[in-house]
Structure formats: structure tokens, C-alpha cells
Design a protein around this motif. Structure first.
Motif, PDB file in Angstrom:
ATOM      1  N   HIS A  33       0.849  -1.186   0.000  1.00  0.00           N
ATOM      2  CA  HIS A  33       0.000   0.000   0.000  1.00  0.00           C
ATOM      3  C   HIS A  33       0.891   1.243   0.000  1.00  0.00           C
ATOM      4  O   HIS A  33       1.875   1.308   0.740  1.00  0.00           O
ATOM      5  CB  HIS A  33      -0.910  -0.001   1.228  1.00  0.00           C
ATOM      6  CG  HIS A  33      -1.942   1.069   1.207  1.00  0.00           C
ATOM      7  ND1 HIS A  33      -1.676   2.366   1.587  1.00  0.00           N
ATOM      8  CD2 HIS A  33      -3.251   1.044   0.825  1.00  0.00           C
ATOM      9  CE1 HIS A  33      -2.769   3.099   1.460  1.00  0.00           C
ATOM     10  NE2 HIS A  33      -3.745   2.318   0.998  1.00  0.00           N
ATOM     11  N   PRO A  34       0.605   2.240  -0.832  1.00  0.00           N
ATOM     12  CA  PRO A  34       1.516   3.375  -0.980  1.00  0.00           C
ATOM     13  C   PRO A  34       1.675   4.232   0.269  1.00  0.00           C
ATOM     14  O   PRO A  34       2.669   4.968   0.385  1.00  0.00           O
ATOM     15  CB  PRO A  34       0.889   4.193  -2.123  1.00  0.00           C
ATOM     16  CG  PRO A  34      -0.536   3.760  -2.185  1.00  0.00           C
ATOM     17  CD  PRO A  34      -0.545   2.331  -1.743  1.00  0.00           C
ATOM     18  N   GLU A  35       0.733   4.136   1.215  1.00  0.00           N
ATOM     19  CA  GLU A  35       0.806   4.998   2.388  1.00  0.00           C
ATOM     20  C   GLU A  35       0.784   4.242   3.713  1.00  0.00           C
ATOM     21  O   GLU A  35       1.211   4.776   4.729  1.00  0.00           O
ATOM     22  CB  GLU A  35      -0.365   5.997   2.374  1.00  0.00           C
ATOM     23  CG  GLU A  35      -0.291   6.968   1.202  1.00  0.00           C
ATOM     24  CD  GLU A  35      -1.673   7.482   0.810  1.00  0.00           C
ATOM     25  OE1 GLU A  35      -2.647   7.164   1.527  1.00  0.00           O
ATOM     26  OE2 GLU A  35      -1.756   8.189  -0.210  1.00  0.00           O
ATOM     27  N   ASP A  36       0.306   3.012   3.721  1.00  0.00           N
ATOM     28  CA  ASP A  36       0.138   2.277   4.974  1.00  0.00           C
ATOM     29  C   ASP A  36       0.605   0.830   4.787  1.00  0.00           C
ATOM     30  O   ASP A  36      -0.121  -0.008   4.262  1.00  0.00           O
ATOM     31  CB  ASP A  36      -1.332   2.313   5.400  1.00  0.00           C
ATOM     32  CG  ASP A  36      -1.569   1.701   6.774  1.00  0.00           C
ATOM     33  OD1 ASP A  36      -0.626   1.074   7.317  1.00  0.00           O
ATOM     34  OD2 ASP A  36      -2.694   1.833   7.295  1.00  0.00           O
TER      35      ASP A  36
END
Length: 246
Positions: A33-36
Motif C-alpha cells: 500500500h503506498p501509504e500504509d
């Protein structure tokens, strides 16, 4: 005939656990996931329970299976958008797999996705992949695609995690030991991924036996990087892979 798709002998067929092999569905994101990083790798589609819409056969001997997945409370815990996804699998002289998804909400969303195809091969040292020459690719998790394949054929002699951009053409996996070629075509995708974990990384993967990395290669249709998909409300996208013995 020997199996065309590879399935790990160590796959865990358990609810909430991805199956190692076949064609895992990566949606609504490809990779971490790009943020998490706590969210599941490759999204939730390969972990979800899909519903069967229909099954059919035609006069040409082709069997078609359609499944669907819709947004629900569990998907919204991971990704706060409304969507409808349909998977169409047609088996005949060729295998054709279509993953389509539609924005059924009232706000735009952006996705990356892939049909993460695992191909069964005799051994890595016996194969070559045609169709990737002169294309630029990301190597591993680098932030820019700084490499270009000069060689006409790709051979595998180490861990590979290549993401070729601006590539929509056909790849052919030639297997000298088994005297067969697997043609891999695609639609709706301009990124092609080639992956094999090789020896050291395989030891860190719990659902691949240590020696089995030599018996598969992943050649995947993807939408990612400069080919990520943004859908406005009511818009849809479809990505397909078409696989045949040649």
C-alpha cells in the motif's frame, strides 16, 4: 500436457490468506500500500470471497465462469470507495482472464492492479522470455525506471523484479527442456511485470518451498506507475490476460 499455471505445494487454503500461485488478483493496489504498510500487499481482492454470477459452455468447447465482488464494510475499512468488480474466466484453446472494475460511488479514485500470473516451467535455466527488448523498466523497488533491456531475450539467473513500462505487447516464454512455448498476451495494460524471488528471498517466503523457485516465472499484466487508473463516478476499466500453448 504439463500444467501451464504453477501452484505452490506450500499454499495455505485458508480464509484471509492469499493462495501462492495461479493468477492472484491484485486490486485496488499493486504491491505494498503506498501509504500504509500495515494494509495487505496487493490489495484485498485476492483475499476476498467472490460470488459466482454465472457458468456456461459453448459449442466451441469453451467454459466461462463469471464472479463478482462489491464494496462492503470490510473493503471500506481498507479502501474508502464504492466499486463493483467482475472477473471473467474463459477456458478453451486459450485461457482468457478479464478483471473489470467500475466506480459506483460519487467521488473519483485511482487504482493500481495486476493479474499476477505464475507460469509452470521445467527449470529457470531452461527458459527465455521474448517480447521485452528495448523497453525501460523499474528494477526492484527503485523510484525511477532507469534500466533498459538491450538483449533480445530475457534469461533468469538471479532474483528478478522487473516492471516494464509502456509495454502492451505479447511475451513468449520458451521452455527448451519441455519443448513448449507459452504465449502471454494482454489488453488494457501498459506495464508488464517479470518476477522470480530466487534462492535467498524464497527462504523468507513461508508458502514457497525452498527449492521450488526454479519451477515458476511470473509474467504479469499490470496497471501501475504511469499506467495507474483513475476512474470518475460511473467509469470502468478492464485488464485482461490471454494465455496459450504455442
Amino acid at each position: 500436457e504439463k500444467e501451464v499455471l504453477w501452484l505452490s505445494r506450500a499454499s495455505k487454503f485458508e480464509v484471509g490468506t492469499p493462495i501462492r500461485g495461479g493468477i492472484p488478483l491484485c486490486f485496488p493496489w499493486f504491491g505494498p500500500h503506498p501509504e500504509d504498510a500495515s494494509k495487505p500487499a496487493h490489495g484485498f481482492a485476492r483475499l476476498a470471497e467472490w460470488s459466482v454470477c454465472s457458468t456456461s459452455n459453448n459449442n466451441e468447447g469453451e467454459t466461462t465462469l463469471e464472479l463478482e465482488l462489491t464494496s462492503n464494510s470490510k473493503t471500506k475499512e481498507l479502501w474508502p470507495y464504492d466499486f463493483y468488480a467482475r472477473l471473467t474466466v474463459m477456458v478453451g484453446e486459450k485461457l482468457k482472464v478479464d478483471l473489470s472494475f467500475k466506480n459506483t460511488g460519487d467521488k473519483a479514485f485511482t487504482t493500481s492492479d495486476a493479474l499476477h500470473s505464475y507460469f509452470n516451467i521445467s527449470t529457470l535455466s531452461s527458459i527465455s522470455i521474448d517480447g521485452l527488448a528495448n523497453h525501460t523498466y523499474y528494477d526492484g523497488f527503485e523510484k525511477e525506471p532507469t534500466h533498459k533491456q538491450e538483449a533480445p531475450l530475457l534469461t533468469i539467473s538471479k532474483e528478478e523484479n522487473r516492471r516494464y513500462i509502456n509495454h502492451s505487447g505479447k511475451c513468449t516464454i520458451a521452455d527448451q527442456e519441455w519443448n513448449r512455448s507459452i504465449g502471454v498476451e494482454k489488453l488494457g495494460s501498459n506495464v508488464t511485470v517479470v518476477w522470480n524471488p530466487w534462492q535467498e528471498t524464497t527462504k523468507t517466503i513461508g508458502d514457497i518451498e525452498d527449492a521450488d523457485y526454479i519451477n515458476f516465472i511470473c509474467v504479469e499484466a499490470a496497471n501501475a506507475y504511469n499506467d495507474s487508473v483513475t476512474l470518475q463516478p460511473s467509469e470502468s476499466h478492464q485488464i485482461s490476460t490471454i494465455i496459450a500453448i504455442e
